[in-house]
Design a protein around this motif. Structure first.
Motif, PDB file in Angstrom:
ATOM      1  N   ALA A 307      -9.789 -60.935  76.834  1.00  0.00           N
ATOM      2  CA  ALA A 307     -10.686 -59.884  78.421  1.00  0.00           C
ATOM      3  C   ALA A 307     -10.096 -58.300  79.215  1.00  0.00           C
ATOM      4  O   ALA A 307      -8.722 -58.609  79.316  1.00  0.00           O
ATOM      5  N   VAL A 308     -10.728 -57.523  78.906  1.00  0.00           N
ATOM      6  CA  VAL A 308     -10.256 -56.474  79.616  1.00  0.00           C
ATOM      7  C   VAL A 308      -9.994 -55.844  81.110  1.00  0.00           C
ATOM      8  O   VAL A 308     -11.574 -56.529  81.332  1.00  0.00           O
ATOM      9  N   GLU A 309      -9.610 -56.275  82.087  1.00  0.00           N
ATOM     10  CA  GLU A 309      -9.688 -56.267  83.351  1.00  0.00           C
ATOM     11  C   GLU A 309      -9.661 -54.661  83.732  1.00  0.00           C
ATOM     12  O   GLU A 309      -9.230 -53.920  82.877  1.00  0.00           O
ATOM     13  N   SER A 310     -10.090 -54.585  85.287  1.00  0.00           N
ATOM     14  CA  SER A 310     -10.131 -53.544  85.506  1.00  0.00           C
ATOM     15  C   SER A 310      -8.793 -52.659  85.852  1.00  0.00           C
ATOM     16  O   SER A 310      -7.908 -53.555  86.380  1.00  0.00           O
ATOM     17  N   GLY A 311      -8.532 -51.498  85.628  1.00  0.00           N
ATOM     18  CA  GLY A 311      -7.855 -50.451  85.226  1.00  0.00           C
ATOM     19  C   GLY A 311      -6.437 -51.162  84.159  1.00  0.00           C
ATOM     20  O   GLY A 311      -5.264 -50.572  83.529  1.00  0.00           O
ATOM     21  N   GLN A 312      -6.990 -51.724  83.458  1.00  0.00           N
ATOM     22  CA  GLN A 312      -5.945 -52.105  82.384  1.00  0.00           C
ATOM     23  C   GLN A 312      -5.653 -51.667  81.215  1.00  0.00           C
ATOM     24  O   GLN A 312      -7.099 -51.113  80.357  1.00  0.00           O
ATOM     25  N   ARG A 313      -4.945 -51.670  80.757  1.00  0.00           N
ATOM     26  CA  ARG A 313      -4.759 -50.078  78.983  1.00  0.00           C
ATOM     27  C   ARG A 313      -5.004 -50.922  78.206  1.00  0.00           C
ATOM     28  O   ARG A 313      -4.602 -52.585  78.701  1.00  0.00           O
ATOM     29  N   THR A 314      -5.522 -50.553  77.385  1.00  0.00           N
ATOM     30  CA  THR A 314      -5.885 -51.501  76.550  1.00  0.00           C
ATOM     31  C   THR A 314      -5.165 -50.619  74.924  1.00  0.00           C
ATOM     32  O   THR A 314      -5.369 -49.393  74.866  1.00  0.00           O
ATOM     33  N   ILE A 315      -5.582 -51.783  73.537  1.00  0.00           N
ATOM     34  CA  ILE A 315      -5.140 -50.719  72.466  1.00  0.00           C
ATOM     35  C   ILE A 315      -6.027 -50.709  71.731  1.00  0.00           C
ATOM     36  O   ILE A 315      -6.756 -51.709  71.425  1.00  0.00           O
ATOM     37  N   PRO A 316      -6.629 -50.000  70.383  1.00  0.00           N
ATOM     38  CA  PRO A 316      -7.399 -51.243  69.330  1.00  0.00           C
ATOM     39  C   PRO A 316      -7.116 -51.179  68.673  1.00  0.00           C
ATOM     40  O   PRO A 316      -6.237 -52.149  68.253  1.00  0.00           O
ATOM     41  N   MET A 317      -8.065 -52.988  67.860  1.00  0.00           N
ATOM     42  CA  MET A 317      -7.803 -53.692  66.731  1.00  0.00           C
ATOM     43  C   MET A 317      -7.103 -53.110  66.373  1.00  0.00           C
ATOM     44  O   MET A 317      -6.819 -53.996  64.801  1.00  0.00           O
ATOM     45  N   PHE A 355       1.150 -45.480  67.231  1.00  0.00           N
ATOM     46  CA  PHE A 355       1.689 -46.734  67.170  1.00  0.00           C
ATOM     47  C   PHE A 355       2.827 -46.897  68.132  1.00  0.00           C
ATOM     48  O   PHE A 355       2.300 -48.456  68.736  1.00  0.00           O
ATOM     49  N   LEU A 356       3.803 -46.882  68.525  1.00  0.00           N
ATOM     50  CA  LEU A 356       4.660 -46.783  68.875  1.00  0.00           C
ATOM     51  C   LEU A 356       4.174 -46.951  70.360  1.00  0.00           C
ATOM     52  O   LEU A 356       4.422 -47.278  70.664  1.00  0.00           O
ATOM     53  N   ASP A 357       3.468 -45.728  70.725  1.00  0.00           N
ATOM     54  CA  ASP A 357       2.968 -45.450  72.088  1.00  0.00           C
ATOM     55  C   ASP A 357       1.577 -46.931  72.550  1.00  0.00           C
ATOM     56  O   ASP A 357       2.388 -47.507  73.419  1.00  0.00           O
ATOM     57  N   ASP A 358       1.238 -47.053  71.716  1.00  0.00           N
ATOM     58  CA  ASP A 358       0.219 -48.231  72.178  1.00  0.00           C
ATOM     59  C   ASP A 358       1.097 -49.511  72.114  1.00  0.00           C
ATOM     60  O   ASP A 358       0.695 -50.821  72.529  1.00  0.00           O
ATOM     61  N   TYR A 359       2.024 -50.261  71.335  1.00  0.00           N
ATOM     62  CA  TYR A 359       2.838 -51.273  70.932  1.00  0.00           C
ATOM     63  C   TYR A 359       3.693 -50.950  72.140  1.00  0.00           C
ATOM     64  O   TYR A 359       3.505 -52.360  73.216  1.00  0.00           O
ATOM     65  N   THR A 360       3.927 -50.404  73.443  1.00  0.00           N
ATOM     66  CA  THR A 360       5.027 -50.562  74.533  1.00  0.00           C
ATOM     67  C   THR A 360       3.757 -50.762  75.688  1.00  0.00           C
ATOM     68  O   THR A 360       3.402 -51.890  76.077  1.00  0.00           O
ATOM     69  N   ILE A 361       1.935 -50.155  75.485  1.00  0.00           N
ATOM     70  CA  ILE A 361       1.207 -50.266  76.298  1.00  0.00           C
ATOM     71  C   ILE A 361       1.250 -51.696  75.889  1.00  0.00           C
ATOM     72  O   ILE A 361       0.925 -52.616  77.469  1.00  0.00           O
ATOM     73  N   ALA A 362       1.487 -52.897  75.110  1.00  0.00           N
ATOM     74  CA  ALA A 362       0.987 -53.929  74.699  1.00  0.00           C
ATOM     75  C   ALA A 362       1.185 -55.357  75.223  1.00  0.00           C
ATOM     76  O   ALA A 362       1.699 -55.746  75.841  1.00  0.00           O
ATOM     77  N   VAL A 363       3.080 -54.968  74.715  1.00  0.00           N
ATOM     78  CA  VAL A 363       4.158 -55.555  75.117  1.00  0.00           C
ATOM     79  C   VAL A 363       4.541 -55.498  76.267  1.00  0.00           C
ATOM     80  O   VAL A 363       5.169 -56.544  76.700  1.00  0.00           O
ATOM     81  N   HIS A 364       4.608 -54.638  76.764  1.00  0.00           N
ATOM     82  CA  HIS A 364       5.760 -53.322  77.340  1.00  0.00           C
ATOM     83  C   HIS A 364       5.178 -53.946  78.642  1.00  0.00           C
ATOM     84  O   HIS A 364       5.297 -53.821  80.265  1.00  0.00           O
ATOM     85  N   ASP A 365       3.997 -53.007  78.957  1.00  0.00           N
ATOM     86  CA  ASP A 365       3.178 -52.992  80.301  1.00  0.00           C
ATOM     87  C   ASP A 365       1.968 -53.872  80.359  1.00  0.00           C
ATOM     88  O   ASP A 365       1.207 -53.088  81.615  1.00  0.00           O
ATOM     89  N   GLY A 366       1.414 -54.596  79.933  1.00  0.00           N
ATOM     90  CA  GLY A 366       0.957 -55.899  79.954  1.00  0.00           C
ATOM     91  C   GLY A 366      -0.833 -55.277  79.632  1.00  0.00           C
ATOM     92  O   GLY A 366      -1.739 -55.766  80.114  1.00  0.00           O
ATOM     93  N   GLY A 367      -0.459 -54.623  78.799  1.00  0.00           N
ATOM     94  CA  GLY A 367      -1.876 -54.182  78.268  1.00  0.00           C
ATOM     95  C   GLY A 367      -2.279 -55.092  77.418  1.00  0.00           C
ATOM     96  O   GLY A 367      -1.927 -56.551  77.110  1.00  0.00           O
TER      97      GLY A 367
END
Length: 760
Positions: A307-317, A355-367
């Motif tokens: 679930a997407v919280e407010s202010g949380q960054r997301t990446i596409p499926m 792709f690497l930017d989205d990977y960093t958002i998901a794994v390292h930045d809590g996206g």
């Protein structure tokens, strides 16, 4: 009548000094490495065990060596009033402080200066006798650095230390004559006592040492004037195989040297970005793709919603689909499916960067992952969304399962795609950094010279003790490079970090266990204690004195069977060291009187797999940083002296903490191991038989009996065999029947079998 100079020397009690350069060529049973050919010119030189007072083997000090030694300080005093009646033949100049026992009456005063003079002379004679005895027994050692434990171990065996001038300590030994040592001070101290170091330096200034221990990190080679019988603790140019880039290079083909329960190694993959940037970039991208799938699967297993919280960054499926496709392509290439058709889809640089930017958002930045757009989400039912998540989960899990089968470092990779940069030639943790950003890694490498950095995959899931990372420093000793002989110390040094393990920061106090790094934060803690910070009073695990025995007990407490450290960790460290040295053998110097102590660093993962990180030549052995290091440093050096001094004379001698883990089997004949093949032999002469002679023999054969014909045939066969053996080349390989199916056998065993077959 005036006496000659020789008579004067005899009258004064001074003995002429003979040149003893030939003493260095004599064999010594005390120093087993001093094995030189005895020359006829050395017949007059004393052997080990001879009378030490026959001749003097050291230099003479006129200011201290003149005159006979008095029996007591009451016998002579040059500064006190005295009345003497000497014989006419025993006259001696009082300014030379010479004495003679042929006197009738002496009147002296018991003063402090007389006693100091006598004690100084007595001390000098003791020093000279000790040095003279050590020279004759080939027991002179030189330490270029500070190593008091080694000095103590050698002096207990009767060795005497030779000192050097400050200017020559950083130069190859023997390249510059060291005849003056003002840094050691004068022969006499301000209080009137002798300066023992200066006296020994003066006595041994022309004497070559029998044992040299060089502590320099930039050691390369030694001067050609160094004797072949001098024992040296280093091999030439060890950085070829002990530097971080050098070790990675020699281990590239190390799989050919694998042998079960003897030699094997786990080594994190490493790259030289100045020479192979493309290979590293492909590895980095694939590791990121696999890391994204691992992150997704782990999150699904933990039943965490996306679930997407407010202010949380997301990446596409679609990023999951891209990661699955990249991993499937790698699996197909590993199974050689790309031979018939090229199914690898090339992505552009922009697509990979996105792709690497989205990977960093998901794994390292809590996206998190956004399933679809807001408009499309309204048309999907809740059950359809759940089925979609489950379908992606099953696909990702299946892909990772197949990837694990083809990737030998699957468990090492982790999810965060962290890489560690190390300067190849530096030590003590200098210049090390950790990053998961490929642009940051290339930027750091670009600012340095070529071949400066090595980038290595970081071990993200190490075994933790009370949430603290540690590594193991394992000492081993190589006493011969051909045949390769390796001694392993029975106990390793556990090196802990100062802070609990976390990924929130890549600070060196958390991720780098090097002793030189962690000591800096010990000093900081002490300063904070003095300032009154109560949170620093709590002891860290580094202060608790953990050793291998305590680690073994801890592993048993967490549920591991048997003796985990001694049964699973220690043997794997031994195998890794053996394989690394076998891979480096061709680069190692084969000097007979050389040995070297190494320190190998290992990291143990959660599954108890043991990974070799690096090998250090000239490992730190002083000063100790704790009670554990104080005990281990002393034990290692004392055991080392036993191995190098006692084992050459007695194979069953006590070796202290070292045990022989590998000794190479060398055949008595040298196999062909290179492109330069030399064949020695004779040309073959064909023998032609005329037809007429064959016809005559055919007619005669009819008259012979069957027994005679059989004997004749046997004789001809023997002659043919002899001719074949005579014309066969000396280096012809033995005839061994080919096997129908390929088999993997030990090379040395194969050669021994071939030799036995040829002999039969």
């Amino acid at each position: 009548m005036e006496s000659t100079s020789g008579d004067k020397a005899n009258q004064s009690g001074c003995k002429p000094i003979r040149p003893l350069a030939s003493l260095e060529k004599k064999e010594s049973s005390v120093n087993p490495y001093n094995r030189a050919d005895t020359d006829k010119t050395n017949e007059k030189c004393p052997m080990a065990g001879s009378n030490d007072n026959e001749i003097s083997a050291v230099n003479s000090l006129p200011q201290l060596d003149c005159g006979a030694f008095p029996k007591s300080y009451m016998d002579i005093c040059s500064c006190c009033h005295r009345e003497t009646d000497f014989d006419s033949n025993s006259y001696c100049n009082s300014q030379q402080h010479c004495t003679n026992t042929n006197y009738r009456r002496v009147v002296v005063k018991d003063t402090d200066c007389c006693k100091a003079h006598w004690m100084r002379r007595e001390c000098y004679e003791k020093i000279k006798a000790t040095v003279n005895k050590a020279v004759k027994r080939h027991k002179i050692f030189l330490i270029r650095g500070e190593l008091p434990k080694l000095k103590d171990a050698l002096e207990r065996r009767g060795w005497v230390q030779k000192y050097e001038a400050t200017k020559t300590r950083n130069l190859p030994y023997g390249s510059v004559a060291s005849l003056e040592a003002r840094s050691l001070g004068d022969l006499t101290m301000p209080d009137g006592t002798l300066n023992e170091k200066a006296v020994i330096f003066a006595l041994l200034r022309h004497k070559s040492p029998d044992f040299i221990w060089d502590c320099r990190n930039d050691f390369v080679d030694w001067h050609r004037g160094l004797g072949s019988n001098t024992l040296v603790n280093r091999y030439q140019k060890p950085s070829v195989y002990t530097s971080k880039l050098g070790m990675a290079r020699v281990l590239e083909e190390s799989h050919w040297l694998n042998e079960k329960d003897v030699s094997s190694v786990l080594f994190p993959r490493s790259y030289n970005l100045s020479r192979e940037p493309k290979a590293f970039l492909e590895d980095f991208r694939l590791t990121a793709a696999a890391g994204l799938l691992k992150w997704f699967v782990q999150r699904m297993q933990d039943e965490r919603e996306f679930a997407v919280e407010s202010g949380q960054r997301t990446i596409p499926m679609s990023r999951l689909e891209c990661a699955i496709k990249r991993c499937e392509e790698f699996i197909g290439c590993a199974h050689h499916q790309n031979i018939d058709e090229d199914f690898v889809a090339e992505l552009s640089e922009e697509e990979w960067n996105s792709f690497l930017d989205d990977y960093t958002i998901a794994v390292h930045d809590g996206g998190t992952i956004e399933l679809t757009s807001e408009k499309s989400r309204q048309h999907l039912q809740f059950t359809q969304i759940g089925n979609l998540w489950q379908r992606y989960y099953e696909t990702a899990k299946s892909t990772l399962s197949k990837l694990k089968e083809v990737d030998p470092q699957y468990e090492l990779n982790g999810t965060r795609n962290m890489w560690i940069l190390k300067p190849s030639e530096l030590c003590c943790g200098t210049g090390i950094s950790i990053s998961h950003n490929v642009k940051d890694i290339f930027r750091k490498v670009k600012g340095r010279p070529k071949d400066y950095f090595i980038v290595q995959k970081y071990i993200e899931r190490p075994l933790l003790i009370h949430d603290t990372k540690f590594d193991i420093r394992q000492w081993y000793l190589v006493t011969s490079t051909f045949p390769l002989t390796i001694w392993l110390f029975k106990e390793g040094l556990l090196r802990f970090s100062s802070k609990p393990y976390t990924f929130s920061t890549y600070h060196e106090a958390i991720h780098i266990c090097n002793t030189a790094i962690q000591e800096k934060y010990d000093e900081e803690r002490r300063r904070r204690r003095k300032r009154g910070f109560s949170e620093e009073v709590v002891k860290s695990i580094r202060d608790q004195g953990w050793d291998c025995e305590k680690l073994n007990e801890y592993l048993k407490q967490i549920g591991l069977d048997g003796e985990p450290y001694y049964d699973r960790i220690y043997p794997k460290m031994s195998e890794a060291i053996v394989l690394t040295m076998l891979a480096s053998q061709e680069h190692m110097d084969r000097r007979r009187c050389s040995f070297e102590l190494y320190g190998a660093d290992f990291v143990v993962m959660e599954d108890l797999s043991v990974w070799l990180i690096e090998i250090n030549t000239n490992p730190r052995m002083h000063p100790p940083s704790s009670r554990i290091t104080k005990r281990l440093y002393s034990s290692v050096l004392h055991s080392l002296v036993k191995v190098i001094m006692d084992v050459p004379e007695n194979a069953t001698a006590d070796t202290g903490g070292f045990s022989l883990v590998y000794k190479q089997s060398i055949p008595d004949f040298r196999p062909y191991l290179g492109p330069c093949l030399f064949v020695f032999g004779k040309s073959i002469t064909l023998q032609e038989h005329p037809r007429k002679r064959e016809k005559k023999k055919g007619k005669l054969n009819n008259c012979w009996s069957k027994a005679t014909q059989q004997q004749h045939q046997q004789h001809q066969q023997q002659q043919q065999l002899q001719q074949q053996q005579q014309h066969r080349a000396w280096t012809a390989p033995p005839m061994i029947p080919r096997l129908r199916e390929p088999q993997i056998v030990d090379f040395i065993d194969y050669l021994n079998t071939a030799r036995c077959t040829a002999a039969n």
